[in-house]
Write a protein that holds these residues in place. Structure first.
Motif, PDB file in Angstrom:
ATOM      1  N   ASP A 224      27.859  -8.841  15.866  1.00  0.00           N
ATOM      2  CA  ASP A 224      26.743  -9.576  15.272  1.00  0.00           C
ATOM      3  C   ASP A 224      25.906  -8.616  14.436  1.00  0.00           C
ATOM      4  OD1 ASP A 224      26.382 -12.461  16.710  1.00  0.00           O
ATOM      5  OD2 ASP A 224      27.250 -11.019  18.109  1.00  0.00           O
ATOM      6  N   PHE A 225      25.476  -9.095  13.265  1.00  0.00           N
ATOM      7  CA  PHE A 225      24.584  -8.301  12.420  1.00  0.00           C
ATOM      8  C   PHE A 225      23.629  -9.246  11.706  1.00  0.00           C
ATOM      9  CE2 PHE A 225      23.511  -6.323   8.307  1.00  0.00           C
ATOM     10  CZ  PHE A 225      22.877  -5.174   8.778  1.00  0.00           C
ATOM     11  N   GLN A 226      22.383  -9.277  12.171  1.00  0.00           N
ATOM     12  CA  GLN A 226      21.373 -10.180  11.627  1.00  0.00           C
ATOM     13  C   GLN A 226      21.893 -11.624  11.668  1.00  0.00           C
ATOM     14  OE1 GLN A 226      20.229  -8.492   7.813  1.00  0.00           O
ATOM     15  NE2 GLN A 226      19.280  -6.713   8.772  1.00  0.00           N
ATOM     16  N   ASP A 227      22.009 -12.308  10.525  1.00  0.00           N
ATOM     17  CA  ASP A 227      22.504 -13.684  10.504  1.00  0.00           C
ATOM     18  C   ASP A 227      24.004 -13.770  10.265  1.00  0.00           C
ATOM     19  OD1 ASP A 227      19.933 -14.635  10.899  1.00  0.00           O
ATOM     20  OD2 ASP A 227      19.501 -14.724   8.743  1.00  0.00           O
ATOM     21  N   TRP A 228      24.680 -12.615  10.326  1.00  0.00           N
ATOM     22  CA  TRP A 228      26.114 -12.568  10.052  1.00  0.00           C
ATOM     23  C   TRP A 228      26.888 -12.234  11.330  1.00  0.00           C
ATOM     24  CZ3 TRP A 228      28.473 -12.933   5.069  1.00  0.00           C
ATOM     25  CH2 TRP A 228      27.566 -13.149   4.014  1.00  0.00           C
ATOM     26  N   VAL A 229      28.148 -12.643  11.366  1.00  0.00           N
ATOM     27  CA  VAL A 229      29.033 -12.276  12.472  1.00  0.00           C
ATOM     28  C   VAL A 229      30.366 -11.804  11.906  1.00  0.00           C
ATOM     29  CG1 VAL A 229      28.012 -13.834  14.180  1.00  0.00           C
ATOM     30  CG2 VAL A 229      29.857 -14.673  12.713  1.00  0.00           C
ATOM     31  N   GLU A 230      30.920 -10.801  12.564  1.00  0.00           N
ATOM     32  CA  GLU A 230      32.268 -10.360  12.210  1.00  0.00           C
ATOM     33  C   GLU A 230      33.256 -11.121  13.069  1.00  0.00           C
ATOM     34  OE1 GLU A 230      34.512  -6.139  11.418  1.00  0.00           O
ATOM     35  OE2 GLU A 230      33.658  -6.461  13.406  1.00  0.00           O
ATOM     36  N   ILE A 231      34.326 -11.605  12.456  1.00  0.00           N
ATOM     37  CA  ILE A 231      35.329 -12.381  13.186  1.00  0.00           C
ATOM     38  C   ILE A 231      36.697 -11.725  13.050  1.00  0.00           C
ATOM     39  CG2 ILE A 231      34.082 -14.551  12.883  1.00  0.00           C
ATOM     40  CD1 ILE A 231      36.206 -15.204  10.671  1.00  0.00           C
ATOM     41  N   ARG A 232      37.559 -12.066  13.997  1.00  0.00           N
ATOM     42  CA  ARG A 232      38.944 -11.599  13.949  1.00  0.00           C
ATOM     43  C   ARG A 232      39.868 -12.765  14.250  1.00  0.00           C
ATOM     44  NH1 ARG A 232      39.622  -7.332  17.890  1.00  0.00           N
ATOM     45  NH2 ARG A 232      40.611  -8.795  19.330  1.00  0.00           N
ATOM     46  N   LEU A 233      40.963 -12.847  13.507  1.00  0.00           N
ATOM     47  CA  LEU A 233      41.969 -13.881  13.717  1.00  0.00           C
ATOM     48  C   LEU A 233      43.126 -13.320  14.542  1.00  0.00           C
ATOM     49  CD1 LEU A 233      42.145 -15.482  10.140  1.00  0.00           C
ATOM     50  CD2 LEU A 233      40.610 -16.012  12.041  1.00  0.00           C
ATOM     51  N   PRO A 234      43.944 -14.182  15.143  1.00  0.00           N
ATOM     52  CA  PRO A 234      45.080 -13.708  15.947  1.00  0.00           C
ATOM     53  C   PRO A 234      46.036 -12.803  15.178  1.00  0.00           C
ATOM     54  CG  PRO A 234      44.684 -16.019  16.387  1.00  0.00           C
ATOM     55  CD  PRO A 234      43.786 -15.641  15.247  1.00  0.00           C
ATOM     56  N   ASN A 235      46.110 -12.960  13.843  1.00  0.00           N
ATOM     57  CA  ASN A 235      47.013 -12.109  13.054  1.00  0.00           C
ATOM     58  C   ASN A 235      46.402 -10.752  12.722  1.00  0.00           C
ATOM     59  OD1 ASN A 235      45.122 -12.686  11.104  1.00  0.00           O
ATOM     60  ND2 ASN A 235      46.493 -13.877   9.790  1.00  0.00           N
ATOM     61  N   GLY A 236      45.175 -10.498  13.203  1.00  0.00           N
ATOM     62  CA  GLY A 236      44.531  -9.216  12.986  1.00  0.00           C
ATOM     63  C   GLY A 236      43.561  -9.181  11.821  1.00  0.00           C
ATOM     64  N   SER A 237      43.506 -10.226  10.999  1.00  0.00           N
ATOM     65  CA  SER A 237      42.589 -10.266   9.863  1.00  0.00           C
ATOM     66  C   SER A 237      41.139 -10.304  10.357  1.00  0.00           C
ATOM     67  CB  SER A 237      42.865 -11.505   8.999  1.00  0.00           C
ATOM     68  OG  SER A 237      44.177 -11.474   8.486  1.00  0.00           O
ATOM     69  N   THR A 238      40.267  -9.558   9.694  1.00  0.00           N
ATOM     70  CA  THR A 238      38.859  -9.520  10.064  1.00  0.00           C
ATOM     71  C   THR A 238      37.996  -9.769   8.835  1.00  0.00           C
ATOM     72  OG1 THR A 238      38.709  -7.125   9.726  1.00  0.00           O
ATOM     73  CG2 THR A 238      39.271  -7.894  11.950  1.00  0.00           C
ATOM     74  N   GLY A 239      36.776 -10.190   9.079  1.00  0.00           N
ATOM     75  CA  GLY A 239      35.852 -10.428   7.978  1.00  0.00           C
ATOM     76  C   GLY A 239      34.504 -10.888   8.507  1.00  0.00           C
ATOM     77  N   TRP A 240      33.582 -11.141   7.576  1.00  0.00           N
ATOM     78  CA  TRP A 240      32.224 -11.523   7.926  1.00  0.00           C
ATOM     79  C   TRP A 240      31.870 -12.882   7.341  1.00  0.00           C
ATOM     80  CZ3 TRP A 240      28.909  -8.407  10.876  1.00  0.00           C
ATOM     81  CH2 TRP A 240      29.363  -7.113  11.136  1.00  0.00           C
ATOM     82  N   LEU A 241      31.055 -13.634   8.063  1.00  0.00           N
ATOM     83  CA  LEU A 241      30.500 -14.886   7.544  1.00  0.00           C
ATOM     84  C   LEU A 241      29.156 -15.135   8.199  1.00  0.00           C
ATOM     85  CD1 LEU A 241      32.082 -18.075   9.156  1.00  0.00           C
ATOM     86  CD2 LEU A 241      32.344 -15.795  10.129  1.00  0.00           C
ATOM     87  N   GLU A 242      28.336 -15.933   7.536  1.00  0.00           N
ATOM     88  CA  GLU A 242      27.037 -16.277   8.112  1.00  0.00           C
ATOM     89  C   GLU A 242      27.233 -17.202   9.304  1.00  0.00           C
ATOM     90  OE1 GLU A 242      23.642 -16.437   4.895  1.00  0.00           O
ATOM     91  OE2 GLU A 242      25.444 -17.428   4.098  1.00  0.00           O
ATOM     92  N   GLU A 243      26.449 -16.977  10.343  1.00  0.00           N
ATOM     93  CA  GLU A 243      26.655 -17.686  11.616  1.00  0.00           C
ATOM     94  C   GLU A 243      26.457 -19.184  11.509  1.00  0.00           C
ATOM     95  OE1 GLU A 243      25.500 -17.281  16.351  1.00  0.00           O
ATOM     96  OE2 GLU A 243      24.650 -15.904  14.875  1.00  0.00           O
ATOM     97  N   ASN A 244      25.687 -19.656  10.545  1.00  0.00           N
ATOM     98  CA  ASN A 244      25.447 -21.087  10.442  1.00  0.00           C
ATOM     99  C   ASN A 244      26.681 -21.882  10.050  1.00  0.00           C
ATOM    100  OD1 ASN A 244      25.651 -20.338   7.771  1.00  0.00           O
ATOM    101  ND2 ASN A 244      23.571 -20.948   7.205  1.00  0.00           N
ATOM    102  N   HIS A 245      27.772 -21.173   9.732  1.00  0.00           N
ATOM    103  CA  HIS A 245      29.024 -21.853   9.381  1.00  0.00           C
ATOM    104  C   HIS A 245      29.867 -22.195  10.607  1.00  0.00           C
ATOM    105  CE1 HIS A 245      28.632 -21.499   5.049  1.00  0.00           C
ATOM    106  NE2 HIS A 245      28.361 -20.200   5.168  1.00  0.00           N
ATOM    107  N   LEU A 246      29.484 -21.689  11.766  1.00  0.00           N
ATOM    108  CA  LEU A 246      30.299 -21.914  12.957  1.00  0.00           C
ATOM    109  C   LEU A 246      29.444 -22.262  14.170  1.00  0.00           C
ATOM    110  CD1 LEU A 246      29.791 -19.030  14.487  1.00  0.00           C
ATOM    111  CD2 LEU A 246      31.646 -18.250  13.034  1.00  0.00           C
ATOM    112  N   ARG A 247      30.120 -22.630  15.228  1.00  0.00           N
ATOM    113  CA  ARG A 247      29.449 -22.977  16.483  1.00  0.00           C
ATOM    114  C   ARG A 247      30.164 -22.267  17.628  1.00  0.00           C
ATOM    115  NH1 ARG A 247      28.172 -29.178  18.478  1.00  0.00           N
ATOM    116  NH2 ARG A 247      26.997 -28.646  20.368  1.00  0.00           N
ATOM    117  N   ARG A 248      29.416 -21.473  18.363  1.00  0.00           N
ATOM    118  CA  ARG A 248      29.999 -20.684  19.448  1.00  0.00           C
ATOM    119  C   ARG A 248      30.426 -21.568  20.621  1.00  0.00           C
ATOM    120  NH1 ARG A 248      27.946 -14.834  19.357  1.00  0.00           N
ATOM    121  NH2 ARG A 248      26.795 -14.666  17.386  1.00  0.00           N
ATOM    122  N   LEU A 249      31.549 -21.205  21.209  1.00  0.00           N
ATOM    123  CA  LEU A 249      32.039 -21.931  22.396  1.00  0.00           C
ATOM    124  C   LEU A 249      31.316 -21.461  23.654  1.00  0.00           C
ATOM    125  CD1 LEU A 249      35.833 -21.931  21.529  1.00  0.00           C
ATOM    126  CD2 LEU A 249      34.413 -23.958  21.753  1.00  0.00           C
TER     127      LEU A 249
END
Length: 249
Positions: A224-249
């Motif tokens: 987590d970084f301010q309003d952004w989150v770093e994500i990782r996919l099962p294939n290993g790809s990583t990146g950042w997006l603003e948290e308002n685009h998703l909903r945590r489980l």
């Protein structure tokens, strides 16, 4: 005074539970009649009251699925599956909902000891294994008390063996519950709710795009970084997006 406060709290809790039961019944009737929006509003009302259950999230997932709303249906099926990991109906409907999603991401594969552990303990969640431990401990206490007061040698042997068996099961269930809880805290997952979102290489709107994700994609949050989150996919790809685009489980 404390007793009065306790009794009042107990009464309010009972009244709230009874009211939620009536709302749940009305929501089920609305769903059966095909009034899915009305059913969703009533199911969500129960969630807002602080109560939750696998059945509630499952019915919400079904309602959203009927309206072809991909992200909410996947989200609530995932929530239901966390509460009832071995439920085949939830697993099947989650599979149908995932088929509506554009991104075929799949699930992160667990290998080695963790893979074997997750597969062999999938019948219950961490809290479920906790309840198994409590049940086994209660049986152990009953068996041991009967063993202590019994006078017959053969009966005492059987009761002693039985009590030790349930004690071992209780200890094992506690270990399983703690381990599952520890694994679940290692990574937090979320569902993308935006129709389409650009994943960035850095936590900045001016950063270069890494890839695109669409509604219903399940991602693992790694930072987590301010309003952004770093994500990782099962294939290993990583990146950042603003948290308002998703909903945590």
């Amino acid at each position: 005074m404390k007793k009065l406060i306790f009794l009042l709290a107990l009464c309010f809790s009972f009244m709230a539970s009874a009211q939620n039961a009536q709302v749940f019944k009305a929501a089920n009737e609305a769903y059966a009649a095909g009034n899915y929006e009305e059913a969703i509003a009533q199911y969500e009302q129960i969630l807002e009251s602080g109560q939750t259950s696998a059945a509630l999230h499952y019915n919400l997932g079904n309602s959203y699925y009927k309206l072809n709303r991909v992200a909410p249906s996947i989200y609530h099926y995932e929530k239901a599956l966390r509460l009832e990991p071995g439920d085949e109906d939830v697993q099947n409907n989650l599979g149908f909902a995932r088929n509506m999603a554009i991104d075929a991401i799949g699930e992160e594969e667990q290998t080695g000891f963790r893979g074997i552990f997750e597969t062999s303990t999938a019948a219950f969640s961490a809290s479920g294994w906790g309840w198994v431990a409590i049940f086994c401990m209660l049986v152990f206490v009953v068996f041991f008390l009967v063993y202590y007061f019994s006078s017959r040698t053969f009966t005492k042997r059987l009761l002693f063996i039985g009590s030790m068996l349930f004690l071992l099961m209780a200890i094992s269930s506690v270990i399983v519950a703690v381990t599952k809880e520890s694994y679940s805290e290692e990574g937090e997952y979320a569902i993308v709710f935006s129709e389409e979102v650009e994943i960035k290489n850095e936590p900045s709107p001016r950063a270069d795009d890494a890839f695109l994700l669409h509604e219903g994609a399940k991602v693992k949050i790694t930072e987590d970084f301010q309003d952004w989150v770093e994500i990782r996919l099962p294939n290993g790809s990583t990146g950042w997006l603003e948290e308002n685009h998703l909903r945590r489980l």
